[in-house]
Design a protein around this motif. Structure first.
Motif, PDB file in Angstrom:
ATOM      1  N   GLY A 153       0.841  -1.196   0.000  1.00 55.26           N
ATOM      2  CA  GLY A 153       0.000   0.000   0.000  1.00 55.26           C
ATOM      3  C   GLY A 153       0.872   1.239   0.000  1.00 55.26           C
ATOM      4  O   GLY A 153       1.765   1.368  -0.839  1.00 55.26           O
ATOM      5  N   PRO A 154       0.684   2.133   0.987  1.00 53.67           N
ATOM      6  CA  PRO A 154       1.497   3.355   1.029  1.00 53.67           C
ATOM      7  C   PRO A 154       2.844   3.163   1.719  1.00 53.67           C
ATOM      8  O   PRO A 154       3.592   4.109   1.892  1.00 53.67           O
ATOM      9  CB  PRO A 154       0.617   4.317   1.833  1.00 53.67           C
ATOM     10  N   ARG A 155       3.142   1.928   2.124  1.00 54.43           N
ATOM     11  CA  ARG A 155       4.394   1.636   2.831  1.00 54.43           C
ATOM     12  C   ARG A 155       5.354   0.905   1.904  1.00 54.43           C
ATOM     13  O   ARG A 155       4.932   0.094   1.087  1.00 54.43           O
ATOM     14  CB  ARG A 155       4.123   0.775   4.063  1.00 54.43           C
ATOM     15  N   TYR A 156       6.631   1.193   2.086  1.00 50.86           N
ATOM     16  CA  TYR A 156       7.665   0.581   1.254  1.00 50.86           C
ATOM     17  C   TYR A 156       8.709  -0.069   2.147  1.00 50.86           C
ATOM     18  O   TYR A 156       9.091   0.497   3.173  1.00 50.86           O
ATOM     19  CB  TYR A 156       8.347   1.633   0.370  1.00 50.86           C
TER      20      TYR A 156
ATOM     21  N   ALA B 269       6.932   4.692   5.906  1.00 54.18           N
ATOM     22  CA  ALA B 269       5.477   4.870   5.985  1.00 54.18           C
ATOM     23  C   ALA B 269       5.150   6.353   6.016  1.00 54.18           C
ATOM     24  O   ALA B 269       5.943   7.159   6.526  1.00 54.18           O
ATOM     25  CB  ALA B 269       4.928   4.199   7.246  1.00 54.18           C
ATOM     26  N   PRO B 270       3.996   6.725   5.446  1.00 50.90           N
ATOM     27  CA  PRO B 270       3.592   8.131   5.515  1.00 50.90           C
ATOM     28  C   PRO B 270       3.647   8.621   6.963  1.00 50.90           C
ATOM     29  O   PRO B 270       3.284   7.885   7.887  1.00 50.90           O
ATOM     30  CB  PRO B 270       2.158   8.123   4.990  1.00 50.90           C
ATOM     31  N   ARG B 271       4.080   9.822   7.146  1.00 47.74           N
ATOM     32  CA  ARG B 271       4.278  10.348   8.493  1.00 47.74           C
ATOM     33  C   ARG B 271       3.005  10.311   9.339  1.00 47.74           C
ATOM     34  O   ARG B 271       3.079  10.171  10.540  1.00 47.74           O
ATOM     35  CB  ARG B 271       4.809  11.777   8.427  1.00 47.74           C
ATOM     36  N   THR B 272       1.869  10.388   8.720  1.00 53.54           N
ATOM     37  CA  THR B 272       0.625  10.361   9.482  1.00 53.54           C
ATOM     38  C   THR B 272       0.355   9.007  10.116  1.00 53.54           C
ATOM     39  O   THR B 272      -0.440   8.896  11.022  1.00 53.54           O
ATOM     40  CB  THR B 272      -0.573  10.722   8.577  1.00 53.54           C
ATOM     41  N   ASP B 273       1.048   7.946   9.645  1.00 56.36           N
ATOM     42  CA  ASP B 273       0.851   6.594  10.179  1.00 56.36           C
ATOM     43  C   ASP B 273       1.540   6.388  11.524  1.00 56.36           C
ATOM     44  O   ASP B 273       1.269   5.408  12.208  1.00 56.36           O
ATOM     45  CB  ASP B 273       1.374   5.532   9.191  1.00 56.36           C
ATOM     46  N   TYR B 274       2.462   7.269  11.903  1.00 56.96           N
ATOM     47  CA  TYR B 274       3.195   7.061  13.154  1.00 56.96           C
ATOM     48  C   TYR B 274       2.816   8.084  14.179  1.00 56.96           C
ATOM     49  O   TYR B 274       2.531   9.159  13.999  1.00 56.96           O
ATOM     50  CB  TYR B 274       4.724   7.110  12.909  1.00 56.96           C
TER      51      TYR B 274
ATOM     52  N   SER C  10      10.167   9.908  -2.832  1.00 62.45           N
ATOM     53  CA  SER C  10       9.472  10.048  -4.113  1.00 62.45           C
ATOM     54  C   SER C  10       9.436   8.660  -4.726  1.00 62.45           C
ATOM     55  O   SER C  10      10.484   8.099  -5.065  1.00 62.45           O
ATOM     56  CB  SER C  10      10.216  11.030  -5.022  1.00 62.45           C
ATOM     57  N   PHE C  11       8.251   8.075  -4.821  1.00 58.09           N
ATOM     58  CA  PHE C  11       8.111   6.721  -5.346  1.00 58.09           C
ATOM     59  C   PHE C  11       7.957   6.761  -6.850  1.00 58.09           C
ATOM     60  O   PHE C  11       7.082   7.453  -7.369  1.00 58.09           O
ATOM     61  CB  PHE C  11       6.906   6.039  -4.701  1.00 58.09           C
ATOM     62  N   GLN C  12       8.806   6.037  -7.542  1.00 51.08           N
ATOM     63  CA  GLN C  12       8.805   5.948  -8.997  1.00 51.08           C
ATOM     64  C   GLN C  12       8.734   7.337  -9.649  1.00 51.08           C
ATOM     65  O   GLN C  12       7.985   7.563 -10.592  1.00 51.08           O
ATOM     66  CB  GLN C  12       7.680   5.053  -9.481  1.00 51.08           C
TER      67      GLN C  12
END
Length: 133
Positions: A47-50, A128-133, A78-80
């Protein structure tokens, strides 16, 4: 060189390497405080995590970007070659790393060879997007 290819072609070339997507990771230098950007492969996209690998091709030491994000986990990704977004890096603890390692090797078997070349345990890092932590 890979980053230059991405920039010159505006992301039309260089967004995949060894059958994996790529991202650009910007960290803050732990000693200099300067921004440093590298292009890395992403063996696991969740998903939004790499999930990225601090392999340095099996060298005896971890890459500089790994030491930088260990000191300051606030990074830009920056993904891809898409828009840059603030993310938080988290080095996986041993048990979680062991559970996720087979996914990494399945995506690119060369990582198993890298691990064989070194005595250190190659770290895995989740972005992970900063909002996830």
């Amino acid at each position: 060189m890979h980053r230059r290819l991405l920039d010159i072609t505006a992301g039309r070339l260089g967004t995949r390497f060894k059958n994996m997507p790529t991202l650009t990771l910007t960290t803050t230098g732990r000693r200099t405080g300067r921004q440093h950007t590298v292009v890395l492969t992403v063996p696991v996209v969740d998903g939004p995590r790499y999930l990225i690998v601090a392999s340095r091709a099996g060298d005896t030491i971890s890459p500089a970007w790994y030491h930088n994000l260990s000191a300051d986990p606030s990074v830009e990704v920056s993904f891809q070659h898409g828009p840059s977004q603030p993310m938080t890096a988290r080095v996986l603890p041993a048990t979680e790393r062991e559970a996720r390692w087979p996914q990494v090797v399945q995506a690119y078997p060369g990582y198993a060879d890298y691990q064989k070349r070194t005595a250190r345990v190659i770290p895995l890092v989740e972005l992970a997007p900063r909002t996830d932590y």
